[in-house]
Design a protein around this motif. Structure first.
Motif, short mmCIF file in Angstrom:
data_model
loop_
_atom_site.label_atom_id
_atom_site.label_comp_id
_atom_site.label_asym_id
_atom_site.label_seq_id
_atom_site.Cartn_x
_atom_site.Cartn_y
_atom_site.Cartn_z
N MET A 156 12.13 13.41 55.88
CA MET A 156 13.13 12.99 55.19
C MET A 156 14.46 12.89 55.92
N GLY A 157 14.47 13.43 57.12
CA GLY A 157 15.55 13.15 58.02
C GLY A 157 16.83 13.81 57.23
N ALA A 158 17.84 12.90 57.44
CA ALA A 158 19.33 13.46 57.06
C ALA A 158 19.19 14.10 55.58
N MET A 159 18.51 12.94 54.73
CA MET A 159 18.38 13.18 53.40
C MET A 159 17.89 14.50 52.97
N CYS A 160 17.37 15.40 53.67
CA CYS A 160 16.73 16.55 53.39
C CYS A 160 17.30 17.78 54.39
N GLU A 161 18.78 17.45 54.71
CA GLU A 161 19.32 18.68 55.53
C GLU A 161 19.23 19.91 54.64
N ARG A 162 19.35 19.72 53.37
CA ARG A 162 19.00 20.96 52.57
C ARG A 162 18.38 20.07 51.24
N VAL A 163 17.46 20.96 50.69
CA VAL A 163 16.95 20.45 49.63
C VAL A 163 16.50 21.48 48.56
N ARG A 164 16.41 20.99 47.29
CA ARG A 164 16.33 21.99 46.32
C ARG A 164 14.94 21.45 45.56
N PHE A 165 13.80 22.29 45.22
CA PHE A 165 12.86 21.65 44.41
C PHE A 165 13.09 21.96 42.92
N GLY A 189 12.21 17.12 42.94
CA GLY A 189 13.26 17.58 44.17
C GLY A 189 14.49 16.62 44.28
N TYR A 190 15.54 17.16 45.13
CA TYR A 190 16.80 16.45 45.53
C TYR A 190 17.19 17.02 46.88
N GLY A 191 17.80 15.96 47.49
CA GLY A 191 18.17 16.47 48.58
C GLY A 191 19.35 15.56 49.27
N GLY A 192 20.06 16.05 50.33
CA GLY A 192 21.10 15.09 50.94
C GLY A 192 21.71 15.94 52.15
N ARG A 193 22.72 15.65 52.78
CA ARG A 193 23.56 16.28 53.72
C ARG A 193 23.96 17.49 53.28
N ARG A 194 24.14 18.64 54.11
CA ARG A 194 24.48 19.71 54.01
C ARG A 194 25.50 20.00 53.21
N ALA A 195 26.91 19.10 53.63
CA ALA A 195 28.05 19.34 53.05
C ALA A 195 28.00 19.17 51.39
#
Ligand code: PLP
Length: 444
Positions: free
Chosen positions: A115-124, A288-294
């Protein structure tokens, strides 16, 4: 509610008997309204006893080539042995830990890669609904704004805000808005027409300072399959960012559907947050959802946006997802093959409809196909689908079902070819379509 009536020969006595019991016990006979036949003439749906590859088998022993594929949750077909073994191996180590475990870490790490940048951090989460619900909450917290912008006829799950102007099963039942949504919730949602960049830009110019996020299916899978017109997503994202709003791509249907990752890189526009689910779970519940860490680190326990879940990161779902991802990335011909089969099916529908003088518009991308029974030259938004001929679709659906081909029982849903489908199934389907188009022409 679904009526009981004598078997009309479309499904067998075993399904009818279960249907009669179901409507006395389950509300409307179903656990999800999308599964009933209300929109296609009513009666008993086939009650499924087992599933294998491209086929479902009902309690009367009838086989159906399955194009529902669990409403897009499956891409590898049913009961694939290597996937099943991965789940059984996990099951033997315990069902639910309610604690941290290695598989959730490995899956998050794999998503960081695909997923690249869109999963710098992720939550299931346990479902797509929960994923979208939290992504919207996160966007509201991150921007300090309330307004959610979404698009008419899209479906993002079944929490209050996204059921305002919802598509999919809600549209199938003519419910553009569920009852029970407080006015206060509605006031914080704006619903715009899909594929209309000018209206979106105008709205974001005029009310942009209220907008927390723009939530969009980058390719619509909930009023049939409708692709964004060139420039639509780019203009939308630009206008949203200019307004200081976040862009959420709801990829619950599209992630892993058109390649072994999200679809947005294929469309040339990046969101701020992504939601996913369905295919990743390999048949087990996941979201799940994800995005950049910030942004993501505003979620608890690091930040103040709360989201929890008894089933989140379920060991069986994680095991199934890891095995699914492995197959999707290892089998390099899988997506090109789905594309070839999808194309053959779509072209077949066009040709056979033309042979019988039935007007249709057929959309296809990869293994996803849908046919709109319409005289209009194109379908580009929810209105186009609403104006299509629901009666013709119902005739078509029933004719196909009687011939052992199971389509989703709604003109708002997409037909999915799976990796378990082959030329034999497509040929069989096209033979049924030939007869079904004749039925539609006769009934017109
Ligand atoms: C685009 C989209 N978002 C969210 C959802 C909700 O997912 P779930 O049914 O897993 O709650 C769906 C379900 O069909 C969907 O199509």
């Amino acid at each position: 509610m679904t009526e009981t009536r004598p078997s009309d020969g479309i499904v067998g006595p075993g399904s009818w008997s279960l249907h009669r019991r179901a409507i006395q016990a389950l509300v409307g006979g179903v656990n999800s309204p999308s599964r009933g036949l209300e929109a296609v003439g009513g009666g008993a749906p086939p009650y499924i006893a087992r599933a294998d590859g491209a086929y479902l088998f009902d309690v009367d022993g009838r086989a159906y080539v399955d194009y529902v594929q669990a409403f897009g949750a499956l891409i590898l077909g049913h009961a694939r042995p290597d996937l099943r073994e991965a789940v059984v191996r996990a099951l033997e180590r315990g069902v639910l830990f309610g604690a941290c475990h290695e598989m959730e870490v490995r899956l998050a790490e794999r998503l960081q890669v695909v997923m690249g940048a869109m999963c710098e951090r992720v939550r299931f989460t346990a479902s797509g609904t929960e994923a979208v619900m939290t992504a919207v909450r996160l966007a509201r917290a991150a921007t300090g704004r309330r307004l959610l912008v979404k698009f008419a006829g899209s479906y993002h799950g079944h929490f209050d805000a996204v059921l305002v102007g919802a598509g999919s099963g809600a549209s199938t039942l003519g419910l553009d808005e569920s009852a029970g949504i407080p006015d206060g919730v509605k006031a914080d949602v704006a619903t715009l027409p899909y594929n209309d960049a000018e209206t979106a830009e105008r709205f974001l110019r005029e009310r942009g300072d209220e907008v927390a996020c723009v939530l969009v299916e980058p390719i619509v899978g909930n009023f049939g399959l409708v692709e964004p017109e060139p420039g639509f997503l780019q203009r939308l994202a630009r206008a949203a960012r200019r307004a200081g709003a976040l862009v959420i791509f709801d990829e619950v249907i599209t992630a892993f559907r058109f390649g072994p990752g999200p679809v947005y890189p294929q469309l040339g526009v990046e969101p701020d947050l992504i939601t996913f689910g369905k295919i990743l779970g390999g048949g087990l519940p996941i979201g799940g959802y994800g995005g950049r860490r910030a942004i993501m680190e505003q979620v608890a326990p690091v930040g103040p946006v709360y989201q929890d879940g008894t089933w989140a990161g379920h060991p069986l779902s994680m095991a199934s997802a890891l095995a699914t991802l492995e197959i999707l990335t290892a089998e390099t011909d899988l997506y090109p093959r789905l594309g070839r089969l999808g194309q053959a099916l779509a072209q077949g529908v066009r040709d056979l409809a033309a042979r019988h003088g039935v007007p249709v518009v057929v959309h296809q991308r990869g293994g996803a196909v849908c046919a709109f029974f319409t005289r209009e030259p194109e379908v580009r938004d929810f209105g186009g689908v609403q104006r299509s001929d629901a009666r013709a679709f119902a005739t078509f659906f029933r004719s196909m079902l009687a011939r052992g081909i199971l389509l989703p029982p709604s003109p708002y849903e997409v037909w999915y070819v799976s990796a378990a489908h082959g030329e034999e199934e497509i040929d069989k389907t096209l033979q049924a379509i030939d007869r079904a188009m004749a039925d539609v022409a006769r009934a017109a």
